[in-house]
Enzyme design. Structure first.
Site, PDB file in Angstrom:
ATOM      1  N   GLU A   6       0.819  -1.211   0.000  1.00  0.00           N
ATOM      2  CA  GLU A   6       0.000   0.000   0.000  1.00  0.00           C
ATOM      3  C   GLU A   6       0.854   1.262   0.000  1.00  0.00           C
ATOM      4  O   GLU A   6       1.883   1.338   0.662  1.00  0.00           O
ATOM      5  CB  GLU A   6      -0.911   0.000   1.221  1.00  0.00           C
ATOM      6  CG  GLU A   6      -2.011  -1.020   1.058  1.00  0.00           C
ATOM      7  CD  GLU A   6      -2.974  -1.022   2.231  1.00  0.00           C
ATOM      8  OE1 GLU A   6      -4.159  -1.241   1.979  1.00  0.00           O
ATOM      9  OE2 GLU A   6      -2.550  -0.822   3.370  1.00  0.00           O
ATOM     10  N   CYS A  13       3.417   8.606   0.924  1.00  0.00           N
ATOM     11  CA  CYS A  13       3.834   7.760   2.040  1.00  0.00           C
ATOM     12  C   CYS A  13       4.140   6.365   1.477  1.00  0.00           C
ATOM     13  O   CYS A  13       3.256   5.685   0.964  1.00  0.00           O
ATOM     14  CB  CYS A  13       2.687   7.717   3.051  1.00  0.00           C
ATOM     15  SG  CYS A  13       3.043   6.704   4.460  1.00  0.00           S
ATOM     16  N   CYS A  45       5.723  -6.397   9.034  1.00  0.00           N
ATOM     17  CA  CYS A  45       6.797  -5.805   9.843  1.00  0.00           C
ATOM     18  C   CYS A  45       7.216  -6.833  10.885  1.00  0.00           C
ATOM     19  O   CYS A  45       6.383  -7.588  11.379  1.00  0.00           O
ATOM     20  CB  CYS A  45       6.268  -4.543  10.541  1.00  0.00           C
ATOM     21  SG  CYS A  45       7.563  -3.573  11.357  1.00  0.00           S
ATOM     22  N   CYS A  82       4.660  -3.057  17.385  1.00  0.00           N
ATOM     23  CA  CYS A  82       4.189  -1.905  18.151  1.00  0.00           C
ATOM     24  C   CYS A  82       2.692  -2.097  18.389  1.00  0.00           C
ATOM     25  O   CYS A  82       1.946  -2.392  17.437  1.00  0.00           O
ATOM     26  CB  CYS A  82       4.475  -0.612  17.401  1.00  0.00           C
ATOM     27  SG  CYS A  82       6.226  -0.457  17.007  1.00  0.00           S
ATOM     28  N   CYS A 139      -0.143  -0.282  16.309  1.00  0.00           N
ATOM     29  CA  CYS A 139       0.020  -0.210  14.851  1.00  0.00           C
ATOM     30  C   CYS A 139      -0.588  -1.418  14.153  1.00  0.00           C
ATOM     31  O   CYS A 139      -0.303  -2.564  14.506  1.00  0.00           O
ATOM     32  CB  CYS A 139       1.512  -0.112  14.515  1.00  0.00           C
ATOM     33  SG  CYS A 139       1.841  -0.191  12.748  1.00  0.00           S
ATOM     34  N   CYS A 196      -2.076   6.816   8.903  1.00  0.00           N
ATOM     35  CA  CYS A 196      -0.905   6.209   9.543  1.00  0.00           C
ATOM     36  C   CYS A 196      -1.277   4.982  10.347  1.00  0.00           C
ATOM     37  O   CYS A 196      -2.215   5.023  11.122  1.00  0.00           O
ATOM     38  CB  CYS A 196      -0.306   7.139  10.595  1.00  0.00           C
ATOM     39  SG  CYS A 196       0.467   8.537   9.956  1.00  0.00           S
TER      40      CYS A 196
HETATM   41  N1  SAH Z   1       8.215   1.557  10.981  1.00  0.00           N
HETATM   42  C1  SAH Z   1       8.443   2.957  10.920  1.00  0.00           C
HETATM   43  C2  SAH Z   1       7.693   3.644   9.802  1.00  0.00           C
HETATM   44  C3  SAH Z   1       6.262   3.230   9.567  1.00  0.00           C
HETATM   45  S1  SAH Z   1       5.091   3.675  10.781  1.00  0.00           S
HETATM   46  C4  SAH Z   1       8.141   3.588  12.261  1.00  0.00           C
HETATM   47  O1  SAH Z   1       7.590   2.933  13.127  1.00  0.00           O
HETATM   48  O2  SAH Z   1       8.509   4.760  12.429  1.00  0.00           O
HETATM   49  C5  SAH Z   1       4.817   5.405  10.473  1.00  0.00           C
HETATM   50  C6  SAH Z   1       4.311   6.187  11.684  1.00  0.00           C
HETATM   51  O3  SAH Z   1       2.933   5.884  11.965  1.00  0.00           O
HETATM   52  C7  SAH Z   1       5.066   5.863  12.954  1.00  0.00           C
HETATM   53  O4  SAH Z   1       5.361   7.026  13.695  1.00  0.00           O
HETATM   54  C8  SAH Z   1       4.098   5.016  13.694  1.00  0.00           C
HETATM   55  O5  SAH Z   1       4.395   5.000  15.052  1.00  0.00           O
HETATM   56  C9  SAH Z   1       2.793   5.682  13.361  1.00  0.00           C
HETATM   57  N2  SAH Z   1       1.630   4.844  13.621  1.00  0.00           N
HETATM   58  C10 SAH Z   1       1.538   3.505  13.554  1.00  0.00           C
HETATM   59  N3  SAH Z   1       0.286   3.083  13.869  1.00  0.00           N
HETATM   60  C11 SAH Z   1      -0.442   4.186  14.132  1.00  0.00           C
HETATM   61  C12 SAH Z   1      -1.800   4.395  14.482  1.00  0.00           C
HETATM   62  N4  SAH Z   1      -2.657   3.391  14.598  1.00  0.00           N
HETATM   63  N5  SAH Z   1      -2.216   5.667  14.680  1.00  0.00           N
HETATM   64  C13 SAH Z   1      -1.354   6.702  14.502  1.00  0.00           C
HETATM   65  N6  SAH Z   1      -0.062   6.559  14.159  1.00  0.00           N
HETATM   66  C14 SAH Z   1       0.402   5.312  13.981  1.00  0.00           C
HETATM   67 FE1  SF4 Z   2       6.466  -1.718  12.353  1.00  0.00          FE
HETATM   68 FE2  SF4 Z   2       4.224  -0.370  12.814  1.00  0.00          FE
HETATM   69 FE3  SF4 Z   2       6.104  -0.458  14.689  1.00  0.00          FE
HETATM   70 FE4  SF4 Z   2       6.508   0.994  12.462  1.00  0.00          FE
HETATM   71  S1  SF4 Z   2       4.959   1.368  14.018  1.00  0.00           S
HETATM   72  S2  SF4 Z   2       7.946  -0.434  13.435  1.00  0.00           S
HETATM   73  S3  SF4 Z   2       5.434  -0.305  10.942  1.00  0.00           S
HETATM   74  S4  SF4 Z   2       4.932  -2.218  13.904  1.00  0.00           S
END
Ligand code: SAH
Ligand code: SF4
Length: 411
Positions: free
Chosen positions: A125, A138, A145, A149, A152, A383
């Site tokens: 995506e 983006c 991944c 987290c 996420c 995001c």
């Molecule tokens: N893996 C990298 C880049 C992808 S995530 C990272 O973690 O930085 C891109 C951004 O979206 C990150 O700051 C992540 O913490 C944020 N993000 C992930 N899930 C989210 C959610 N459900 N709501 C808002 N931001 C989120």
């Molecule tokens: Fe992976 Fe999502 Fe954590 Fe970014 S925020 S490192 S995409 S699990």
């Protein structure tokens, strides 16, 4: 509701058929190769060394400045060379499985990349977010991944595989195709090719995956995106976001030179261990030390700290205070991200008033702290909502999600 192009419908599918040259798909792509590799590849396919070295610059222009996806119109290359290229290489775009345009202009694409001999085809995506003064793409770096987290959506999808440099770059190429952002495609040969007025002005590595766990491929793709004689994105308009893969942060500054964003989300290790589990490996102190030493960091080139607002978890004024304190001495911007819910997520987005007081506190302490307006929520393009194929939303889940989003009150 999103304006959705349903590609199960044959007419619409064929309208996009130009995006894909199925027969050529299994040939190696020239996209993603640097100049030396491109020349090598040409030589290996029988082009003379002199000819290969001479023609690379022209080829580069056709591919990256003009956005051509076939060799036959590269008129200054000579007929024989074009035939050789056609036989041995491809510039074919991936299949566009889905293209959604949200009511706020956000676009989300689902691309399918061929397996190229390794496993199954993968779906990826990419999201485009137009704003008044810029257009941000983006880009994803991995399918799934390895990190988990807890807030996420992508983190719930196991890593399928790293994307290749070609696949990382292709997301930019196809977005530009679809947005009409190769306006010079049909300009006469030798014409002045403007780079102003572009739709995609910025790219952020904030899609699916952790870019620093796919460092070499991401580096290669970004160096090509930043190449002044090609796609020509300035390093200041390229941002890589990491959850904190400390050993590769320095290399990012040194070898890619782009802007850095850190997914911080917590001000103490206890909470960050839960929200961003890589913290157990590289804790906050180690992460901030890497930020202080990030090559090129200055007040003019600040590091962005992303902070997702989770109701009752990390959104108190005490958290804001600690955040300000811990970033002292680092040229920083703080980006507050209202949590984007997804089906099954265990968190709620902070109340709007709470986000504002949090932002006010940070502002009063000298930080610009833009609140990232939720974009594209109506098509799950926001995001952390990105997640492909293995668990597509069922209609019921989607309706439940929309109800949740309405509950949050869009700004
Ligand atoms: N893996 C990298 C880049 C992808 S995530 C990272 O973690 O930085 C891109 C951004 O979206 C990150 O700051 C992540 O913490 C944020 N993000 C992930 N899930 C989210 C959610 N459900 N709501 C808002 N931001 C989120
Ligand atoms: Fe992976 Fe999502 Fe954590 Fe970014 S925020 S490192 S995409 S699990």
């Amino acid at each position: 509701m999103p304006v959705s192009i349903d590609l199960t419908d044959e007419t619409q599918r064929s309208a996009l058929a130009g995006q894909m040259n199925a027969a050529a798909v299994e040939l190696p792509s020239l996209i993603g190769m640097d100049r030396a590799e491109m020349a090598e590849a040409m030589i290996a396919s029988g082009v003379t060394e002199k000819q290969a070295r001479m023609r690379v610059a022209q080829l580069w222009q056709w591919i990256y400045v003009r956005g051509h996806d076939s060799f036959d119109r590269m008129t200054n290359l000579g007929k024989d060379l074009r035939a050789t290229l056609e036989k041995n290489f491809t510039l074919a775009r991936p299949e566009i499985v889905e293209e959604q345009i949200s009511t706020d202009g956000t676009r989300k694409w689902l691309f399918r990349f061929p397996s190229r001999g390794a496993g199954k085809p993968v779906e990826v995506e990419t999201v485009y977010i137009p704003e008044e003064d810029r257009g941000t793409l983006c880009i994803s770096s991995q399918v799934g991944c390895t990190l988990t987290c807890t807030f996420c959506h992508t983190g719930t999808q196991k890593l399928v595989r790293n994307l290749t440099p070609e696949e990382v770059l292709m997301q930019l190429m196809v977005a530009r195709d679809r947005l009409g952002d190769f306006p010079d495609k049909d300009a006469p040969q030798g014409a002045f090719v403007p780079t102003e007025g572009r739709r995609v002005t910025n790219i952020v590595m904030m899609g699916m995956g952790e870019p620093l766990y796919n460092f070499e491929h991401v580096k290669k793709a970004l160096l090509i995106a930043q190449d002044g004689d090609g796609l020509a994105l300035s390093k200041r308009r390229v941002t890589l976001s990491t959850s904190g893969v400390v050993p590769n942060i320095y290399r990012t500054g040194e070898e890619i030179g782009c802007m850095l964003a850190i997914s911080l989300h917590a001000t103490n290790n206890e909470l960050r261990d839960v929200l961003v589990p890589i913290n157990k490996k590289h804790n906050i102190a180690e992460l901030l030390e890497a930020c202080r030493n990030y090559p090129g960091v200055s007040n003019a080139r600040r590091i962005t700290f992303e902070y997702v607002m989770l109701k009752g978890v990390n959104d108190s004024l005490q958290d804001a205070k600690e955040l300000v304190q811990m970033l002292k001495g680092i040229p920083a911007k703080i980006n507050l991200i209202p949590f984007n819910p997804w089906p099954g997520s265990q968190y709620e987005c902070s109340e709007w008033d709470q986000i504002e007081s949090f932002a006010d506190f940070i502002n009063a302490n000298g930080y610009a702290s833009p609140i990232r307006t939720p974009r594209g929520r109506d098509n799950l393009a926001a995001c952390g909502q990105l997640k492909s194929e293995s668990e597509r939303l069922r209609v019921k889940e989607r309706l439940a999600l929309e109800a949740m989003v309405v509950g949050h009150g869009e700004t």
